[in-house]
Design a protein around this motif. Structure first.
Motif, PDB file in Angstrom:
ATOM      1  N   LEU A  40     166.364  96.596 -21.824  1.00  0.00           N
ATOM      2  CA  LEU A  40     166.433  95.504 -22.795  1.00  0.00           C
ATOM      3  C   LEU A  40     166.079  96.015 -24.184  1.00  0.00           C
ATOM      4  O   LEU A  40     165.142  96.786 -24.338  1.00  0.00           O
ATOM      5  CB  LEU A  40     165.439  94.408 -22.408  1.00  0.00           C
ATOM      6  CG  LEU A  40     165.923  93.278 -21.511  1.00  0.00           C
ATOM      7  CD1 LEU A  40     164.746  92.452 -21.048  1.00  0.00           C
ATOM      8  CD2 LEU A  40     166.919  92.390 -22.234  1.00  0.00           C
ATOM      9  N   LYS A  41     166.805  95.562 -25.168  1.00  0.00           N
ATOM     10  CA  LYS A  41     166.474  95.976 -26.530  1.00  0.00           C
ATOM     11  C   LYS A  41     165.570  94.931 -27.196  1.00  0.00           C
ATOM     12  O   LYS A  41     165.830  94.456 -28.295  1.00  0.00           O
ATOM     13  CB  LYS A  41     167.752  96.182 -27.342  1.00  0.00           C
ATOM     14  CG  LYS A  41     168.614  97.307 -26.848  1.00  0.00           C
ATOM     15  CD  LYS A  41     169.335  97.999 -27.989  1.00  0.00           C
ATOM     16  CE  LYS A  41     170.073  99.254 -27.540  1.00  0.00           C
ATOM     17  NZ  LYS A  41     169.175 100.257 -26.914  1.00  0.00           N
ATOM     18  N   ARG A  42     164.542  94.532 -26.452  1.00  0.00           N
ATOM     19  CA  ARG A  42     163.573  93.576 -26.959  1.00  0.00           C
ATOM     20  C   ARG A  42     162.200  94.225 -26.904  1.00  0.00           C
ATOM     21  O   ARG A  42     161.910  94.986 -25.980  1.00  0.00           O
ATOM     22  CB  ARG A  42     163.557  92.318 -26.084  1.00  0.00           C
ATOM     23  CG  ARG A  42     164.845  91.567 -26.055  1.00  0.00           C
ATOM     24  CD  ARG A  42     164.910  90.587 -27.205  1.00  0.00           C
ATOM     25  NE  ARG A  42     166.105  89.761 -27.168  1.00  0.00           N
ATOM     26  CZ  ARG A  42     166.316  88.742 -28.003  1.00  0.00           C
ATOM     27  NH1 ARG A  42     165.415  88.435 -28.928  1.00  0.00           N
ATOM     28  NH2 ARG A  42     167.414  88.032 -27.939  1.00  0.00           N
ATOM     29  N   ASN A  43     161.356  93.865 -27.871  1.00  0.00           N
ATOM     30  CA  ASN A  43     160.009  94.419 -27.806  1.00  0.00           C
ATOM     31  C   ASN A  43     159.173  93.671 -26.765  1.00  0.00           C
ATOM     32  O   ASN A  43     159.568  92.619 -26.260  1.00  0.00           O
ATOM     33  CB  ASN A  43     159.326  94.420 -29.182  1.00  0.00           C
ATOM     34  CG  ASN A  43     159.079  93.025 -29.723  1.00  0.00           C
ATOM     35  OD1 ASN A  43     158.993  92.064 -28.965  1.00  0.00           O
ATOM     36  ND2 ASN A  43     158.984  92.899 -31.030  1.00  0.00           N
ATOM     37  N   GLY A  44     158.026  94.242 -26.440  1.00  0.00           N
ATOM     38  CA  GLY A  44     157.195  93.686 -25.377  1.00  0.00           C
ATOM     39  C   GLY A  44     156.758  92.257 -25.639  1.00  0.00           C
ATOM     40  O   GLY A  44     156.755  91.423 -24.742  1.00  0.00           O
ATOM     41  N   LYS A  45     156.421  91.997 -26.900  1.00  0.00           N
ATOM     42  CA  LYS A  45     155.954  90.651 -27.227  1.00  0.00           C
ATOM     43  C   LYS A  45     157.036  89.621 -26.961  1.00  0.00           C
ATOM     44  O   LYS A  45     156.777  88.544 -26.427  1.00  0.00           O
ATOM     45  CB  LYS A  45     155.553  90.588 -28.716  1.00  0.00           C
ATOM     46  CG  LYS A  45     154.207  91.134 -28.983  1.00  0.00           C
ATOM     47  CD  LYS A  45     153.867  91.020 -30.449  1.00  0.00           C
ATOM     48  CE  LYS A  45     153.139  89.736 -30.723  1.00  0.00           C
ATOM     49  NZ  LYS A  45     152.462  89.775 -32.045  1.00  0.00           N
ATOM     50  N   SER A  46     158.220  89.965 -27.385  1.00  0.00           N
ATOM     51  CA  SER A  46     159.340  89.051 -27.224  1.00  0.00           C
ATOM     52  C   SER A  46     159.607  88.781 -25.739  1.00  0.00           C
ATOM     53  O   SER A  46     159.856  87.640 -25.335  1.00  0.00           O
ATOM     54  CB  SER A  46     160.581  89.638 -27.890  1.00  0.00           C
ATOM     55  OG  SER A  46     161.652  88.734 -27.792  1.00  0.00           O
ATOM     56  N   CYS A  47     159.528  89.859 -24.938  1.00  0.00           N
ATOM     57  CA  CYS A  47     159.771  89.716 -23.496  1.00  0.00           C
ATOM     58  C   CYS A  47     158.705  88.826 -22.848  1.00  0.00           C
ATOM     59  O   CYS A  47     159.019  87.944 -22.048  1.00  0.00           O
ATOM     60  CB  CYS A  47     159.765  91.076 -22.819  1.00  0.00           C
ATOM     61  SG  CYS A  47     161.156  92.109 -23.286  1.00  0.00           S
ATOM     62  N   ARG A  48     157.459  89.107 -23.212  1.00  0.00           N
ATOM     63  CA  ARG A  48     156.371  88.308 -22.647  1.00  0.00           C
ATOM     64  C   ARG A  48     156.555  86.831 -22.988  1.00  0.00           C
ATOM     65  O   ARG A  48     156.438  85.949 -22.133  1.00  0.00           O
ATOM     66  CB  ARG A  48     155.037  88.799 -23.193  1.00  0.00           C
ATOM     67  CG  ARG A  48     153.872  87.988 -22.711  1.00  0.00           C
ATOM     68  CD  ARG A  48     152.570  88.320 -23.418  1.00  0.00           C
ATOM     69  NE  ARG A  48     151.652  87.193 -23.280  1.00  0.00           N
ATOM     70  CZ  ARG A  48     151.611  86.168 -24.111  1.00  0.00           C
ATOM     71  NH1 ARG A  48     152.417  86.121 -25.158  1.00  0.00           N
ATOM     72  NH2 ARG A  48     150.770  85.180 -23.910  1.00  0.00           N
ATOM     73  N   LEU A  49     156.857  86.574 -24.243  1.00  0.00           N
ATOM     74  CA  LEU A  49     157.012  85.197 -24.693  1.00  0.00           C
ATOM     75  C   LEU A  49     158.166  84.503 -23.961  1.00  0.00           C
ATOM     76  O   LEU A  49     158.049  83.354 -23.536  1.00  0.00           O
ATOM     77  CB  LEU A  49     157.284  85.193 -26.197  1.00  0.00           C
ATOM     78  CG  LEU A  49     156.834  83.950 -26.932  1.00  0.00           C
ATOM     79  CD1 LEU A  49     155.324  83.861 -26.895  1.00  0.00           C
ATOM     80  CD2 LEU A  49     157.311  83.972 -28.375  1.00  0.00           C
TER      81      LEU A  49
END
Length: 261
Positions: A40-49
């Motif tokens: 995924l080209k998403r950062n960790g924060k974005s994924c967690r949220l």
DNA sequence: AACGGAGACAACCGCAATCTG
DNA sequence: GCAGATTGCGGTTGTCTCCGT
């Protein structure tokens, strides 16, 4: 070193699928690994949220119910903007959801009624303080009660002897601790001339404000209206049944009938 | 049909707390 | 004990949809 370029904005179905698959395999946490492990080209924060607020399987979708709304109101008066704390009392709801709900439904109203909100807040605080104080008192009374039990048995025995009163409730022995005799603890078929009535003279009665004449200041009592109503048979009654049986509600402590051990 | 405002919800950002090596 | 990484939280912004004009 080349900065990683993270994707932003709305999530696609494919991204959701990858994230769900990642959690299924690796579990929640280590969100910064998602980009590497799930592609995924998403950062960790974005994924967690995204997971916490949208993809988690235990989330309750749909509108906030009136009951949930009242809980939100009550807890917000108590905790303020501590959304995560409030969310813990609402299974399936996220802090973000509650925060959004509050903003759209109550922020404007809250502005208009700041004074009322302050009043409610202060009332809840009073209620809380009263409850805490009462708990301390009860603990103290119960300690005293333990010391007093033998003495009480003697008094009851004397009263029974003197007045030839026999217990007619058919159940086991029931003892009313000091300050703890209220109408709600009286069994069905309650006899006003029974032993417990006489015992009231032995103790300081609880000073109970009348529900119909309660002022703003003694509104702290109304918190007790929500406690379970225990009928004389040990079962719970709903408020309507209790009112029909006992008349207008008065504050009480439903667990104050203490059987002899 | 086009437009604007409001509501609802999703997502981002910054900061603080906690964890880990 | 410390520094960097991670996580959690609350505030804010962005986007979409609905509805009235």
């Amino acid at each position: 070193m080349v900065e990683e370029v993270w994707r932003k904005g709305p999530w696609t179905a494919e991204e959701d699928r990858l994230l769900i698959e990642y959690v299924r395999v690796h579990g929640e946490g280590r969100w910064n690994s998602v980009s590497k492990l799930a592609g995924l080209k998403r950062n960790g924060k974005s994924c967690r949220l995204r997971w916490v607020n949208y993809l988690r399987p235990d989330l309750k979708r749909g509108q906030i119910t009136p009951h949930e709304e009242s809980i939100i109101l009550e807890l917000h008066a108590k905790w303020g903007n501590r959304w995560s704390t409030i969310a813990r009392s609402l299974p399936g709801r996220t802090d973000n959801e509650i925060k959004n709900y509050w903003r759209t439904h109550f922020k404007k109203k809250a502005k208009l009624t700041t004074n009322n909100a302050e009043k409610i807040k202060s009332r809840l605080l009073k209620r809380q303080q009263f409850k805490e104080q009462r708990e301390i008192e009860l603990q103290q009374e119960q300690q005293l009660f333990q010391f007093d039990q033998l003495d009480m048995k003697k008094i009851i025995s004397l009263l029974e002897d003197n007045n030839s009163i026999s217990s007619s409730d058919g159940g086991g022995d029931v003892f009313y601790a000091p300050h703890q005799i209220t109408h709600s603890s009286k069994p069905f078929g309650y006899n006003p001339n029974s032993l417990e009535e006489q015992l009231q003279g032995r103790f300081t009665p609880v000073n109970i404000p009348d529900a119909n004449t309660m002022s703003e200041d003694n509104a702290i009592w109304d918190g007790f209206w929500n406690m379970d109503v225990v009928d004389g048979n040990g079962g719970n009654m709903d408020v309507v049944a209790a009112t029909a049986t006992y008349g207008p509600r008065k504050p009480y402590f439903h667990n104050l009938v203490i059987p002899f051990c």
